[in-house]
Design an enzyme around this catalytic site. Structure first.
Site, short mmCIF file in Angstrom:
data_model
loop_
_atom_site.label_atom_id
_atom_site.label_comp_id
_atom_site.label_asym_id
_atom_site.label_seq_id
_atom_site.Cartn_x
_atom_site.Cartn_y
_atom_site.Cartn_z
N LYS A 118 0.83 -1.21 0.00
CA LYS A 118 0.00 0.00 0.00
C LYS A 118 0.87 1.26 0.00
CE LYS A 118 -2.40 -2.30 -0.94
NZ LYS A 118 -3.17 -2.37 -2.20
N LYS A 133 -1.38 14.59 -15.19
CA LYS A 133 -2.78 14.16 -15.18
C LYS A 133 -3.38 14.52 -13.82
CE LYS A 133 -2.15 10.39 -18.49
NZ LYS A 133 -3.06 10.92 -19.51
N GLN A 136 -6.79 13.51 -12.14
CA GLN A 136 -6.96 12.19 -11.53
C GLN A 136 -6.53 12.17 -10.06
OE1 GLN A 136 -5.04 10.21 -15.21
NE2 GLN A 136 -6.43 8.65 -14.42
N HIS A 141 -9.38 9.80 -4.65
CA HIS A 141 -8.17 9.04 -4.98
C HIS A 141 -7.20 9.06 -3.80
CE1 HIS A 141 -4.80 7.55 -7.46
NE2 HIS A 141 -4.08 8.42 -6.77
N HIS A 144 -8.57 7.16 -0.75
CA HIS A 144 -8.46 5.71 -0.91
C HIS A 144 -7.06 5.21 -0.58
CE1 HIS A 144 -8.82 1.68 -2.57
NE2 HIS A 144 -7.77 1.93 -3.34
N TYR A 181 -6.17 -4.60 -16.41
CA TYR A 181 -6.82 -3.73 -17.40
C TYR A 181 -5.84 -2.66 -17.89
CZ TYR A 181 -9.88 -0.08 -19.25
OH TYR A 181 -10.46 0.87 -20.05
N LYS A 199 -14.32 -0.92 -19.23
CA LYS A 199 -13.84 0.24 -18.48
C LYS A 199 -14.80 0.62 -17.36
CE LYS A 199 -12.11 4.96 -19.05
NZ LYS A 199 -11.81 6.05 -20.02
N THR A 203 -14.22 0.65 -13.21
CA THR A 203 -14.50 1.84 -12.38
C THR A 203 -15.46 1.48 -11.25
OG1 THR A 203 -14.21 3.30 -14.29
CG2 THR A 203 -15.39 4.19 -12.40
N GLN A 206 -13.66 -0.43 -8.56
CA GLN A 206 -12.84 0.46 -7.73
C GLN A 206 -13.70 1.19 -6.71
OE1 GLN A 206 -10.92 2.24 -11.42
NE2 GLN A 206 -9.23 2.43 -9.97
#
Length: 214
Positions: A118, A133, A136, A141, A144, A181, A199, A203, A206
């Protein structure tokens, strides 16, 4: 009780005696320092550093990073099953086993390896920043990644088997799917077109993994 006594009580007396001397478990400092540096880089230093620079490609690194993640997460799942998680920690609510017997002790090792993985997962966000990016790098995010690391670290220190391993297994299953993926889509537009129907499923998986942490 003074601060030193309180720290000793929570950091040593309440901790699992089998794991409390392990790296990044005996003291919270390395874990907290790495997490703080991670957040500082992805939220402040990294975006400023990349502001006037072209995004890095990093295709080769990402390719092998995906393979590393697939293998590492699959091995954790395998060893969790081998140590009896499905029988003892998933179907039934078991009392935490703090013995040095083979299965409960192996589950503590599975939890520790997961915690290390992790921390390695932080690299994903760093790659987003270096590739510019930034969209994102969302709150969800970051939540998590950081919350999963904290939960697993706490599990290793205080209750490293039983139902705590369920979170580990679910998280690792999602990561095997996700990084497989990512790996396949790196083979070009044709493969991306073929995998387009999946896709949305990736998602959703997740998101379900994130909700499971609650």
């Amino acid at each position: 009780m003074g601060l030193a006594e309180i720290y000793y009580h929570y950091n040593t007396e309440l901790a699992d005696k089998r794991t409390n001397d392990w790296f990044m478990i005996s003291s919270p400092v390395p874990f907290l320092l790495l997490t703080a540096l991670y957040l500082y880089f992805v939220l402040d230093f990294g975006p400023k550093y990349m502001k006037d620079r072209q995004p890095y490609s990093l295709k080769t690194f990402i390719y092998w990073y995906n393979i590393f993640q697939i293998i590492s997460n699959a091995l954790i799942i395998y060893h969790a099953f081998d140590a009896g998680w499905f029988k003892d920690g998933f179907l039934f609510c078991r009392t935490i086993d703090y013995s040095f017997d083979r299965n409960p002790y192996k589950l503590t090792q599975v939890a520790w390896y997961t915690m290390c993985l992790k921390m390695i997962d932080y690299i994903e966000t760093i790659l987003f920043v270096l590739r510019k990016k930034n969209k994102q790098v969302s709150f969800l995010h970051l939540y998590h990644h950081v919350s999963t690391a904290f939960i697993v670290c706490g599990s290793v220190k205080y209750f490293p088997n039983g139902h705590a391993i369920t979170l580990v297994v679910v998280n690792c299953v999602i990561h095997v799917i996700m990084y497989t993926y990512y790996l396949l889509t790196s083979y070009g537009p044709e493969m991306q077109k073929t995998l387009a129907p999946f896709k949305r499923m990736v998602t959703i998986a997740q998101m379900l993994s994130g909700l499971f942490q609650f």
